[in-house]
Design an enzyme around this catalytic site. Sequence first.
Site, PDB file in Angstrom:
ATOM      1  N   ARG A 160       3.034  -5.990 -17.015  1.00 31.33           N
ATOM      2  CA  ARG A 160       2.886  -6.881 -15.861  1.00 31.33           C
ATOM      3  C   ARG A 160       1.413  -7.267 -15.735  1.00 31.33           C
ATOM      4  O   ARG A 160       0.542  -6.403 -15.898  1.00 31.33           O
ATOM      5  CB  ARG A 160       3.310  -6.176 -14.561  1.00 31.33           C
ATOM      6  CG  ARG A 160       4.800  -6.122 -14.375  1.00 31.33           C
ATOM      7  CD  ARG A 160       5.150  -5.522 -13.053  1.00 31.33           C
ATOM      8  NE  ARG A 160       4.641  -4.155 -12.927  1.00 31.33           N
ATOM      9  CZ  ARG A 160       5.083  -3.265 -12.028  1.00 31.33           C
ATOM     10  NH1 ARG A 160       6.027  -3.625 -11.187  1.00 31.33           N
ATOM     11  NH2 ARG A 160       4.582  -2.052 -11.966  1.00 31.33           N
ATOM     12  N   TYR A 170      -2.728  -6.283   1.044  1.00 35.36           N
ATOM     13  CA  TYR A 170      -2.508  -4.918   1.532  1.00 35.36           C
ATOM     14  C   TYR A 170      -3.811  -4.119   1.453  1.00 35.36           C
ATOM     15  O   TYR A 170      -4.299  -3.581   2.449  1.00 35.36           O
ATOM     16  CB  TYR A 170      -1.395  -4.252   0.709  1.00 35.36           C
ATOM     17  CG  TYR A 170      -1.276  -2.766   0.929  1.00 35.36           C
ATOM     18  CD1 TYR A 170      -1.081  -2.241   2.208  1.00 35.36           C
ATOM     19  CD2 TYR A 170      -1.363  -1.869  -0.146  1.00 35.36           C
ATOM     20  CE1 TYR A 170      -0.986  -0.867   2.407  1.00 35.36           C
ATOM     21  CE2 TYR A 170      -1.262  -0.504   0.044  1.00 35.36           C
ATOM     22  CZ  TYR A 170      -1.080  -0.014   1.323  1.00 35.36           C
ATOM     23  OH  TYR A 170      -0.997   1.346   1.513  1.00 35.36           O
TER      24      TYR A 170
END
Length: 329
Positions: free
Chosen positions: A282, A142
């Site tokens: 994460r 992206y």
Amino acid sequence: MMRILVTGGAGYIGSVVTEQLVEQGHAVLVFDNLSKGHRDAVVDGAEFVQADLRDYAEVVRALRTFDADAVVHLAADSLVGESMTNPAKYYANNVVAGLTLLGAMKAAAVDRMVFSSTAAVYGEPERQPVEETAPTQPTNPYGETKLAFEHALRWHYEAYGMASLSLRYFNAAGATGRNGERHWPETHLIPIVLQAAAGESGPVTIFGDDYPTRDGTCVRDYIHVQDLARARVAALESLINAPACRAYNLGCGGMGYTVREVIDAVERVTRRQVPLRRAGRRPGDPAVLVASSERIRCDLQWAPRFQNLDEMSRRRGDGWASRTNQTVS
Ligand SMILES: NC(=O)c1ccc[n+]([C@@H]2O[C@H](COP(=O)([O-])OP(=O)(O)OC[C@H]3O[C@@H](n4cnc5c(N)ncnc54)[C@H](O)[C@@H]3O)[C@@H](O)[C@H]2O)c1
């Protein structure tokens, strides 16, 4: 009065940009394939064409018949996770479709663009707040495809004098009385927390509460969608007066907001408790991501007006609960 073609103008941010341009007396043509957008998000005063940016002839026709002065380019695919598993989709829509648009602009002699880039072009920057001079090292397709298009813009300026301003920001938030975020599935924190508060989804997962931040959760930058729209109008006006090719960060102007602060704001606004679940960090989630807006503040006198998380946590319309089911399409 400017004549502006807005790609992605039926989407979340594009619909608010269109609202502001129309309110200020500009003529707007929204160009959107409705893959993610909503026809009813486009205000009555704007024209609308449902078409895909990859259709060169259609884009040229739209630019010529509308007699556009400039383009605000927001149409894109913008899910980081999806881009990791389907990069080809991101190259096709964010680079190839973008180049088709630039070719059509050249053919129609439209030589000004305001581009919706992203702070994902920086990857995981070491210094905070992030300035435009920070290294661009995207960590996902992206960000990579948005950066590739920024590079294409630079060379179009060198070769053809096509002027452009690229706006880089992290997270859009908030709504107007008419338009707000209607993504499905939702991936942005504030609407996810609102959905959980409304009982429309399960608990919100906090990924890591042991970061070196004021409450242990990650700090992120949120910009109100109305401030984002104002930045585009300022960028358009500046391009009309002084052609250039530059990138500007748009940041909230403070120290950012922690995940915990977002949850607290939603609980205040909705007067409901948000069900929570704790999980580990994460991989690749930096502790702090905040953009510096000094460059655009100096050059275009833009600064965010909405810096209060409670305002950013409101859904479209005046309240939130009575309109809960309108936010999901
Ligand atoms: N929402 C955020 O927090 C955020 C943060 C940083 C950057 N951005 C960028 O801002 C822009 C707008 O984001 P958004 O959240 O409003 O997204 P959105 O998905 O709500 O809007 C994008 C719009 O573009 C349209 N579109 C996509 N591909 C098209 C194509 N090929 N032809 C015609 N129309 C097409 C979609 O139908 C949709 O209406 C995007 O470029 C995004 O990368 C968004």
